[in-house]
Design an enzyme around this catalytic site. Structure first.
Site, PDB file in Angstrom:
ATOM      1  N   LEU A  21      27.599  42.945  35.332  1.00 25.08           N
ATOM      2  CA  LEU A  21      26.639  43.249  36.403  1.00 25.08           C
ATOM      3  C   LEU A  21      27.359  43.140  37.752  1.00 25.08           C
ATOM      4  CD1 LEU A  21      23.547  43.959  36.489  1.00 25.08           C
ATOM      5  CD2 LEU A  21      23.174  41.608  37.188  1.00 25.08           C
ATOM      6  N   GLY A  22      28.285  44.069  37.974  1.00 24.32           N
ATOM      7  CA  GLY A  22      28.954  44.166  39.280  1.00 24.32           C
ATOM      8  C   GLY A  22      28.206  45.182  40.122  1.00 24.32           C
ATOM      9  N   GLU A  45      42.097  58.637  25.792  1.00 22.76           N
ATOM     10  CA  GLU A  45      41.687  59.891  26.445  1.00 22.76           C
ATOM     11  C   GLU A  45      42.892  60.797  26.660  1.00 22.76           C
ATOM     12  OE1 GLU A  45      39.642  58.637  29.984  1.00 22.76           O
ATOM     13  OE2 GLU A  45      38.211  57.478  28.830  1.00 22.76           O
ATOM     14  N   ILE A  99      28.455  48.448  40.182  1.00 20.73           N
ATOM     15  CA  ILE A  99      27.956  49.573  39.381  1.00 20.73           C
ATOM     16  C   ILE A  99      26.825  49.094  38.476  1.00 20.73           C
ATOM     17  CG2 ILE A  99      28.569  51.209  37.545  1.00 20.73           C
ATOM     18  CD1 ILE A  99      31.417  51.305  38.813  1.00 20.73           C
ATOM     19  N   ASP A 153      31.257  57.982  27.868  1.00 22.69           N
ATOM     20  CA  ASP A 153      31.978  58.744  28.898  1.00 22.69           C
ATOM     21  C   ASP A 153      33.474  58.412  28.859  1.00 22.69           C
ATOM     22  OD1 ASP A 153      32.049  60.499  31.192  1.00 22.69           O
ATOM     23  OD2 ASP A 153      32.396  58.726  32.433  1.00 22.69           O
ATOM     24  N   ARG A 177      35.468  51.515  30.290  1.00 20.33           N
ATOM     25  CA  ARG A 177      36.758  51.941  29.769  1.00 20.33           C
ATOM     26  C   ARG A 177      36.667  51.962  28.252  1.00 20.33           C
ATOM     27  NH1 ARG A 177      37.868  53.602  34.085  1.00 20.33           N
ATOM     28  NH2 ARG A 177      39.524  52.942  35.481  1.00 20.33           N
ATOM     29  N   ARG A 215      30.618  36.541  33.496  1.00 18.84           N
ATOM     30  CA  ARG A 215      31.202  35.220  33.193  1.00 18.84           C
ATOM     31  C   ARG A 215      30.258  34.093  33.612  1.00 18.84           C
ATOM     32  NH1 ARG A 215      37.233  36.630  34.815  1.00 18.84           N
ATOM     33  NH2 ARG A 215      35.962  37.980  36.095  1.00 18.84           N
ATOM     34  N   SER A 216      29.535  34.307  34.726  1.00 22.73           N
ATOM     35  CA  SER A 216      28.511  33.330  35.107  1.00 22.73           C
ATOM     36  C   SER A 216      27.310  34.078  35.672  1.00 22.73           C
ATOM     37  CB  SER A 216      29.079  32.335  36.122  1.00 22.73           C
ATOM     38  OG  SER A 216      29.701  33.044  37.156  1.00 22.73           O
ATOM     39  N   HIS A 234      34.861  61.509  30.724  1.00 18.04           N
ATOM     40  CA  HIS A 234      35.167  60.574  31.821  1.00 18.04           C
ATOM     41  C   HIS A 234      34.789  61.186  33.175  1.00 18.04           C
ATOM     42  CE1 HIS A 234      37.993  57.032  33.002  1.00 18.04           C
ATOM     43  NE2 HIS A 234      37.078  57.233  33.929  1.00 18.04           N
TER      44      HIS A 234
END
Ligand code: 8YV
Length: 308
Positions: A145-146, A256, A148, A251, A227, A168-169, A274
């Site tokens: 959950l960054g 690739e 993007i 995607d 990725r 991670r947290s 992609h």
């Protein structure tokens, strides 16, 4: 330059800098032995990266400017050892990558590509189209959950989905109703659609394995806009073939542009090459950031978006 980029971007760079096209060199090692000492910057992308060998062949290297947000194909340890500045293009592609995730989610759950083939094959006249599944009321699990991931969450909520995530947290700056899961398996178990939007690289290699797919379950859908390396691709093919998960929207892939023929043959899979950030608008913004970073470094020693 490590690999071909948008022609307009290449023209802008070549109008101002002396460019050596790495991918067109017959014998890169010999050429760099002759000219490498003059090269002060690498322009690359999330696809081509910069290897340790490339970095070590350039004794005067000061900066690596990447077109894309993912830095996994850049040998960051080699760059840090020499205090080489690395820049990427954060922020400007979040919306389009999130849009791609939603397109894949809808594509798989509403069987858009499969039904497109159904119509084109003239089957509508004699057969009833198979039913899709509704997204609203189901849970979207977001691994990573960054920036993007948060855009994906906003969009999924607009479709009536509940949100769960694993980082991670836990994040303190996200809505309190987002369910935090302690690990990837727990997230998969809690999710109807599991969306991957975490960085690639050694730390996240194959975090989605057979166990995680098993936890996602026979009604579950996997969507990957991150990725290919984060998924055990063979395990994914097996899970899809055996009906252990319901479908996948992909995607990105392990090697690739090679895509396993088994995936291409499956109706419950939607594939894209992609294209997460590939819109005219976003690619323009990414190109502008590449130029701003390049000029920022060479004109003022101040790149705009250095990687921390
Ligand atoms: C690009 C990407 O397609 O930003 C990234 O990390 O993977 C994509 O936006 C890529 O960088 C261009 O090759």
């Amino acid at each position: 330059m490590a690999g071909p980029l948008l022609p307009e971007l290449m023209a802008r760079i070549e109008g101002k800098y002396r460019v050596h096209r790495w991918w067109e060199m017959d014998d890169p090692a010999a050429r760099l032995a002759r000219q490498g000492a003059a090269i002060r910057g690498i322009v690359t992308s999330g696809r081509y990266g910069a290897t340790r060998a490339m970095i070590e062949a350039l004794p005067s290297l000061e900066v690596i400017v990447s077109f894309g947000v993912g830095i996994d194909p850049i040998d960051m340890a080699a760059a840090r050892q020499r205090d080489i500045v690395v820049t990427n293009t954060p922020g400007v592609l979040d919306d389009c990558v999130a849009d791609t995730a939603l397109a894949l989610m809808l594509g798989v759950s509403r069987r858009i590509c499969e039904l497109d083939r159904f119509v084109r094959a003239g089957r509508w006249r004699g057969e009833t189209p198979p039913l899709g599944r509704k997204l609203g009321g189901r849970r979207c699990g977001i691994l990573g959950l960054g920036n993007i991931g948060r855009q994906i969450a906003r969009r999924a909520e607009a479709f009536g989905m509940d949100i769960a995530y694993h980082n991670r947290s836990p994040r303190r700056d996200v809505p309190a109703h987002y369910l935090y899961c302690e690990d990837v398996r727990a997230l998969a178990r809690a999710s109807d659609v599991l969306v991957l939007s975490l960085p690639g690289g050694g730390d996240t290699r194959r975090v989605v394995d057979a166990d995680v797919l098993e936890a996602l379950g026979a009604d579950g859908i996997l969507v990957n806009v991150s990725r290919g390396s984060v998924v055990d691709q063979d395990a994914l093919v097996t899970a899809l073939r055996e009906g252990r998960i319901a479908g996948a929207g992909l995607d990105v892939f392990e090697n690739e542009p090679d895509v396993p023929p088994a995936l291409c043959a499956m109706d419950q899979v939607v594939l894209s090459p992609h294209i997460g950030s590939s819109t005219v608008e976003t690619r323009q913004a990414m190109a502008d950031l590449v130029i701003a970073n390049l000029d920022g470094w060479f004109e003022r020693r101040r790149p705009l978006t250095p990687v921390a």
